[in-house]
Motif scaffolding. Sequence first.
Motif, PDB file in Angstrom:
ATOM      1  N   SER A 223      11.866 -29.980   2.289  1.00 17.33           N
ATOM      2  CA  SER A 223      11.610 -29.504   3.605  1.00 17.33           C
ATOM      3  C   SER A 223      10.621 -28.522   3.412  1.00 17.33           C
ATOM      4  N   GLY A 224      10.384 -27.923   2.369  1.00 19.19           N
ATOM      5  CA  GLY A 224       9.406 -26.693   2.238  1.00 19.19           C
ATOM      6  C   GLY A 224       9.821 -25.462   2.463  1.00 19.19           C
ATOM      7  N   TYR A 225       8.948 -24.652   2.471  1.00 21.27           N
ATOM      8  CA  TYR A 225       9.129 -22.990   2.997  1.00 21.27           C
ATOM      9  C   TYR A 225       7.884 -22.615   3.533  1.00 21.27           C
ATOM     10  N   SER A 226       8.315 -21.470   4.263  1.00 22.63           N
ATOM     11  CA  SER A 226       7.079 -20.763   4.842  1.00 22.63           C
ATOM     12  C   SER A 226       6.877 -19.560   4.106  1.00 22.63           C
ATOM     13  N   PHE A 227       5.751 -18.696   4.476  1.00 23.34           N
ATOM     14  CA  PHE A 227       5.670 -17.509   3.795  1.00 23.34           C
ATOM     15  C   PHE A 227       6.647 -16.564   4.011  1.00 23.34           C
ATOM     16  N   LYS A 228       7.225 -16.350   5.425  1.00 28.68           N
ATOM     17  CA  LYS A 228       8.093 -15.653   5.964  1.00 28.68           C
ATOM     18  C   LYS A 228       9.263 -15.829   4.819  1.00 28.68           C
ATOM     19  N   GLU A 229       9.427 -17.055   4.649  1.00 21.66           N
ATOM     20  CA  GLU A 229      10.735 -17.187   3.689  1.00 21.66           C
ATOM     21  C   GLU A 229      10.656 -16.998   2.420  1.00 21.66           C
ATOM     22  N   LEU A 230       9.501 -16.995   2.030  1.00 22.41           N
ATOM     23  CA  LEU A 230       8.998 -16.378   0.576  1.00 22.41           C
ATOM     24  C   LEU A 230       9.182 -14.884   0.711  1.00 22.41           C
ATOM     25  N   LEU A 231       8.616 -14.226   1.651  1.00 25.23           N
ATOM     26  CA  LEU A 231       8.907 -12.833   1.471  1.00 25.23           C
ATOM     27  C   LEU A 231      10.224 -12.456   1.689  1.00 25.23           C
ATOM     28  N   ALA A 232      11.136 -13.074   2.457  1.00 25.37           N
ATOM     29  CA  ALA A 232      12.696 -12.994   2.524  1.00 25.37           C
ATOM     30  C   ALA A 232      13.264 -13.096   1.260  1.00 25.37           C
ATOM     31  N   ALA A 233      12.732 -14.221   0.445  1.00 24.80           N
ATOM     32  CA  ALA A 233      13.427 -14.381  -1.164  1.00 24.80           C
ATOM     33  C   ALA A 233      13.040 -13.263  -1.966  1.00 24.80           C
ATOM     34  N   VAL A 234      11.615 -12.930  -1.794  1.00 28.17           N
ATOM     35  CA  VAL A 234      11.476 -11.675  -2.645  1.00 28.17           C
ATOM     36  C   VAL A 234      12.349 -10.518  -2.298  1.00 28.17           C
TER      37      VAL A 234
ATOM     38  N   PRO B 199      -4.406 -11.592  -9.844  1.00 28.39           N
ATOM     39  CA  PRO B 199      -4.239 -11.611 -11.241  1.00 28.39           C
ATOM     40  C   PRO B 199      -3.739 -10.017 -11.657  1.00 28.39           C
ATOM     41  N   TYR B 200      -3.663  -9.173 -10.698  1.00 24.25           N
ATOM     42  CA  TYR B 200      -3.415  -7.789 -11.051  1.00 24.25           C
ATOM     43  C   TYR B 200      -1.848  -7.522 -10.895  1.00 24.25           C
ATOM     44  N   LEU B 201      -0.932  -8.588 -10.537  1.00 21.96           N
ATOM     45  CA  LEU B 201       0.465  -8.387 -10.422  1.00 21.96           C
ATOM     46  C   LEU B 201       1.045  -7.926 -11.785  1.00 21.96           C
ATOM     47  N   SER B 202       2.064  -6.874 -11.713  1.00 24.49           N
ATOM     48  CA  SER B 202       2.476  -6.329 -13.029  1.00 24.49           C
ATOM     49  C   SER B 202       3.626  -7.529 -13.249  1.00 24.49           C
ATOM     50  N   ALA B 203       4.146  -7.256 -14.868  1.00 26.68           N
ATOM     51  CA  ALA B 203       4.910  -8.069 -15.148  1.00 26.68           C
ATOM     52  C   ALA B 203       6.367  -8.001 -14.563  1.00 26.68           C
ATOM     53  N   PRO B 204       6.836  -7.160 -13.884  1.00 28.77           N
ATOM     54  CA  PRO B 204       8.102  -7.155 -13.417  1.00 28.77           C
ATOM     55  C   PRO B 204       7.866  -7.847 -11.974  1.00 28.77           C
ATOM     56  N   GLN B 205       6.587  -7.669 -11.388  1.00 29.82           N
ATOM     57  CA  GLN B 205       6.048  -8.100 -10.142  1.00 29.82           C
ATOM     58  C   GLN B 205       6.093  -9.918 -10.177  1.00 29.82           C
ATOM     59  N   ARG B 206       5.621 -10.202 -11.355  1.00 30.37           N
ATOM     60  CA  ARG B 206       5.606 -11.629 -11.861  1.00 30.37           C
ATOM     61  C   ARG B 206       6.897 -12.154 -11.962  1.00 30.37           C
ATOM     62  N   ASP B 207       7.755 -11.563 -12.588  1.00 34.16           N
ATOM     63  CA  ASP B 207       9.290 -12.033 -12.772  1.00 34.16           C
ATOM     64  C   ASP B 207       9.921 -12.050 -11.176  1.00 34.16           C
ATOM     65  N   VAL B 208       9.748 -11.139 -10.354  1.00 29.24           N
ATOM     66  CA  VAL B 208      10.430 -11.359  -8.967  1.00 29.24           C
ATOM     67  C   VAL B 208       9.953 -12.496  -8.275  1.00 29.24           C
ATOM     68  N   LEU B 209       8.397 -12.616  -8.457  1.00 29.74           N
ATOM     69  CA  LEU B 209       7.917 -13.631  -7.797  1.00 29.74           C
ATOM     70  C   LEU B 209       8.427 -15.207  -8.382  1.00 29.74           C
TER      71      LEU B 209
ATOM     72  N   HIS C 106      11.242 -15.751  -9.716  1.00 31.07           N
ATOM     73  CA  HIS C 106      12.513 -15.952  -9.581  1.00 31.07           C
ATOM     74  C   HIS C 106      12.739 -16.471  -8.007  1.00 31.07           C
ATOM     75  N   ALA C 107      11.937 -15.690  -7.109  1.00 26.69           N
ATOM     76  CA  ALA C 107      11.849 -15.927  -5.636  1.00 26.69           C
ATOM     77  C   ALA C 107      11.466 -17.278  -5.277  1.00 26.69           C
ATOM     78  N   LEU C 108      10.577 -17.927  -6.074  1.00 26.15           N
ATOM     79  CA  LEU C 108       9.984 -19.227  -5.886  1.00 26.15           C
ATOM     80  C   LEU C 108      11.074 -20.379  -6.374  1.00 26.15           C
ATOM     81  N   GLY C 109      11.593 -20.072  -7.469  1.00 24.39           N
ATOM     82  CA  GLY C 109      12.469 -20.694  -8.178  1.00 24.39           C
ATOM     83  C   GLY C 109      13.779 -21.070  -7.120  1.00 24.39           C
TER      84      GLY C 109
END
Length: 503
Positions: A261-272, A236-246, A248-251
């Motif tokens: 096929s899904g994706y791992s956490f590592k891949e999520l961090l890479a997308a960020v 809940p404490y993510l800032s508005a820009p952080q939310r946008d990035v997240l 976008h990365a998930l999208g």
Amino acid sequence: MSEALGTVIATEESPSTTEFSFVVKGKGVRKGQYVQIRHGAGMLFGFVSEVIKSNRYFERAESVADFEKGAGMAAQFPADSWEYMVAQVKVLGVFMDKRFERAFIPPSPGAVVHDAEPDVLRSFLGFDDKGLHLGSIEHHDVLAKISLTRLLQKHLAILAMSGAGKSHLACVLLEELLSRKKEDGRVAVIVVDIHGEYAGFSHDPVFGKLTTVVEGQDIAIPLKKVHPETLMEWLPYLSAPQRDVLRHALGSLRESRKDGSGYSFKELLAAVDEADVSKDEVKRALKRSLSELKRYKFLSRKVENPKLASQIKPGHLLILDFSPIDSLRKKQILVSLIARRLFSLRKKGKIPPFMLLIEEAHNFAREKAEESEAVSRAIIETMAREGRKFGASICLISQRPVNLSTTALSQCNTHIILRVTNPNDLDHIQMSSEGIDARVAKSITGLKVGEAIIVGEAVNSPIFISVRDRKSLKREKGAPLHQQALEFEEQAERKAKNAEAFL
Ligand SMILES: Nc1ncnc2c1ncn2[C@@H]1O[C@H](COP(=O)(O)OP(=O)(O)OP(=O)(O)O)[C@@H](O)[C@H]1O
Ligand SMILES: [Mg+2]
């Protein structure tokens, strides 16, 4: 009708349409007993709220003191034979033509009072022959069989101090739910077991085959199945820009994994990292927050455990054993995850109607919570508000009702209250439970372990019950203290001996 219990007397205020008193014949009347009086073409029903003894020889302190100096009152007068008992009764209603109505006329002085007939009592209290057998009514040979729909559809709260018998009652409730016949309607049951107290069900010869236990540390969900908004609710404490990035990365991950096929956490961090944002600080802060979720190790690429869509079955029990998990935040996130998935699957009709039982509910739907601590509160409140339309029931158990969300608590239309002594908790319970008047509230502190008051939707008027014994195997984590101490020392001695032998 049964033998007469006594005769109605006239006092200044009674008999009225709300109360009357009667002189007891013999000794057979108890506080809490139900009584009846023939009333025109019907039957007037009441509840003995108090029993008072009296004796005119002992009315004047002065003469009692005087006679007790000598041989005593009883030696000189037939004092014993002047003792009598008056029972005060609260009128509950009139039973006529198989219906209950309010009393519009009081019973007459001189009317004969009888013990309530079991059959009428059953219908008066709103019991159901096919209901859940939770215990029995005190002083009467009547089993408390509570209608499943009335007890659970509009949610249930079990409130009491520690050690009063909440978990015992919950186990009795589970036994009843697992024993129901298909034609009577069976629901699925999911238990959030904080202390590993429900594991006995999986070892039980009868209930074992209906029970699945999932250890807290084995709970897993593929990252792709978590809605981005849910993920953000956990942070809940993510800032508005952080939310946008997240977002976008998930999208973009979703876009690139259309094959499912899904994706791992590592891949999520890479997308960020790859996100098109000039400020590295935003990405770094977001990754720090995400790494907290990573540490909890429940977001996977593919593994799903439990598989809710296939494992939630009518008449079956799924126990989520949270006892190995230390972090409260992880537990809250898991409750939020499971409750959200259950509610959403139920709304789509993919799982049967269910009851989700949450122990220590004040930790998951806290009244005054920091944002970061409130992750599971929103979904619990939503289910409390909307669940009844979809057959999604919750049962909240708490020894700290003061800390429990008032929204959630007030949506629980039935409260079962066991012993409570803390005055703050008592006040809070009295305020949040509609059926509790001052008389009932006063009795709560006097309840013994295993005695309970049921108020609200499930019954026609508040009732006192003795919770029945368990049928299922009891197997708690946490042996008695002396045994744990002994085991520790024996183990230490064994180790020392082994070490000596080795040398
Ligand atoms: N109706 C009952 N009949 C017999 N024993 C009971 C009954 N109710 C509770 N007990 C016993 O009392 C003890 C405490 O009960 P229980 O663990 O259910 O309390 P609790 O309210 O869940 O406590 P906590 O808040 O610590 O979780 C247990 O050993 C239980 O077996
Ligand atoms: Mg308990």
